[in-house]
Enzyme design. Structure first.
Site, PDB file in Angstrom:
ATOM      1  N   ASP A   1      -6.874  -6.058 -10.374  1.00  0.00           N
ATOM      2  CA  ASP A   1      -5.667  -5.363  -9.906  1.00  0.00           C
ATOM      3  C   ASP A   1      -4.530  -5.782 -10.833  1.00  0.00           C
ATOM      4  OD1 ASP A   1      -3.610  -4.141  -8.164  1.00  0.00           O
ATOM      5  OD2 ASP A   1      -5.192  -4.104  -6.666  1.00  0.00           O
TER       6      ASP A   1
ATOM      7  N   GLY B   1      -7.243  -5.398 -16.043  1.00  0.00           N
ATOM      8  CA  GLY B   1      -6.329  -5.417 -14.915  1.00  0.00           C
ATOM      9  C   GLY B   1      -5.553  -4.128 -14.843  1.00  0.00           C
ATOM     10  N   HIS B   2      -4.591  -4.087 -13.922  1.00  0.00           N
ATOM     11  CA  HIS B   2      -3.783  -2.891 -13.709  1.00  0.00           C
ATOM     12  C   HIS B   2      -2.392  -3.019 -14.317  1.00  0.00           C
ATOM     13  CE1 HIS B   2      -6.339  -1.488  -9.992  1.00  0.00           C
ATOM     14  NE2 HIS B   2      -7.061  -1.684 -11.090  1.00  0.00           N
ATOM     15  N   GLY B   3      -2.194  -4.034 -15.144  1.00  0.00           N
ATOM     16  CA  GLY B   3      -0.927  -4.184 -15.831  1.00  0.00           C
ATOM     17  C   GLY B   3       0.050  -5.073 -15.095  1.00  0.00           C
TER      18      GLY B   3
END
Length: 376
Positions: A198, A220-222
């Site tokens: 995430d 990941g999602h940044g």
């Protein structure tokens, strides 16, 4: 004075439950000024859910030299989603680590609630370690791996300095944010490496004066501000010297439609993207379908939402995995104001083709060196 976990009967064999030994050692350390709770090296301590609470005498220190391992998910109560390790109600705490916290997340991920909402097998997984209402906190060298859910959570903390953190879980592990900051002020995070399923860093409501620098993120999602919407206020966020590799987002601000709150005074500076799917994104109509009723997508930009203003993007470069490198999707009711683009150069990862930018209800200024061309 040093309080060694093994002096309280801990075996450190990775099989015997050493939770009670940790609780007894903490109670004694908490009562003594200038105390160090030591988790000795060369051992693996099996620790179940535990809360190390204060207030304590001044200058308490936790030194993690050995490894701490969580039990299998099957040994946890279905209804108990409190953190695996909670450190609460302290002032002037120092945590120094050369060892590792292993959350044994693989035993949780297949039954996590986020991707399987409504399933009868859904389990509310715990955060690995949460610092709750801790003031003047110093964390150095902590490594957290295989978290059931979020890895490190700073909740209601003030004056935090955390550096040289290492976080590692697979990119497909659900809801495993690396560092989560909520309702906290004056937080400095630097020299960190995050691989997660995430957001590498997520900053949510009630947080202000947050400085994140020298971070490597991926998978990941940044790096995200949000999700926001329940009256949340976030201000004074600075992200700089970041390297994002193969993430689903780059630098992101996300808020739910029909929510309320404000985001202001934010800067993203000196950020390098490498094959990032959505390098720069503001979404005032964000929806996580696993947690919210998203409603009609067509009306998303016509509803009210969290007010976003004063966001600066400076020295952002790299490649986008998709054609649209900049997405500023804002509500026509509240809009996004005071957006600044300065020295932004992002191309498509495939053959270096030109990327594009898409805006709705976004207002601000762009410098001369902005590629793709500004849509503000």
């Amino acid at each position: 004075t040093t309080f060694n976990l093994q002096d309280y009967g801990a075996k450190g064999d990775g099989v015997t439950d050493d939770t009670q030994a940790l609780e007894r050692a903490w109670q004694d350390a908490c009562k003594s000024p200038d105390a160090t709770l030591l988790i000795p090296g060369g051992k693996t301590f099996l620790i179940a859910q535990v809360s190390l609470q204060g207030p304590c005498k001044p200058n308490t220190k936790i030194r993690i030299e050995g490894n701490i391992h969580a039990p299998d998910a099957s040994s946890w109560s279905n209804s108990n989603s409190a953190p695996w390790i909670q450190i609460k109600n302290l002032e002037g705490l120092k945590v120094e680590a050369t060892g590792t916290l292993d959350g044994n997340g693989a035993s949780w991920w297949s039954r996590a609630c986020k991707p399987t909402a409504g399933s009868t097998s859904c389990r509310k997984a715990p955060t690995s370690i949460e610092f709750n209402t801790v003031k003047n906190l110093r964390v150095n060298g902590l490594e957290v791996v295989n978290s059931p859910r979020m890895h490190v959570n700073f909740n209601g903390c003030q004056h935090v300095a955390a550096q040289w953190l290492r976080i590692n879980s697979p990119g497909n592990s659900p809801n495993t944010d690396g560092i989560h900051i909520t309702n906290s002020q004056d937080v400095v995070i630097k020299y960190v490496m995050v691989a997660a399923g995430d957001d590498c860093v997520s900053i949510v409501g009630g947080s202000s004066n947050i400085d994140v620098s020298s971070i490597v993120c991926g998978p990941g999602h940044g790096i995200s501000i949000g999700s926001l919407g329940g009256g949340d206020v976030v201000s004074g966020v600075r992200v700089r010297n970041a390297n994002l590799i193969g993430t689903t987002n780059g630098v992101r601000i996300k808020s739910y439609k029909n929510g309320h709150g404000t985001v202001s005074d934010v800067s993203f500076e000196d950020v390098r993207m490498d094959e990032v799917a959505n390098p720069i994104i503001i979404d005032q109509a964000y929806c996580d379908a696993h947690e919210h009723d998203c409603g009609a997508e067509a009306a998303a930009e016509e509803v009210s939402g969290v007010s976003i203003s004063g966001v600066r993007y400076k020295n952002i470069s790299g490649t986008s995995k998709t054609k649209t490198a900049i997405t500023l999707r804002c509500s026509q009711v509240v809009g996004c104001d005071g957006i600044e683009l300065d020295n932004v150069e992002i191309t498509q990862a495939i053959n270096g083709a030109n990327a594009d930018a898409r805006c709705s209800n976004a207002y601000g200024v762009a410098g001369k060196n902005v590629f793709p061309e500004s849509c503000l």
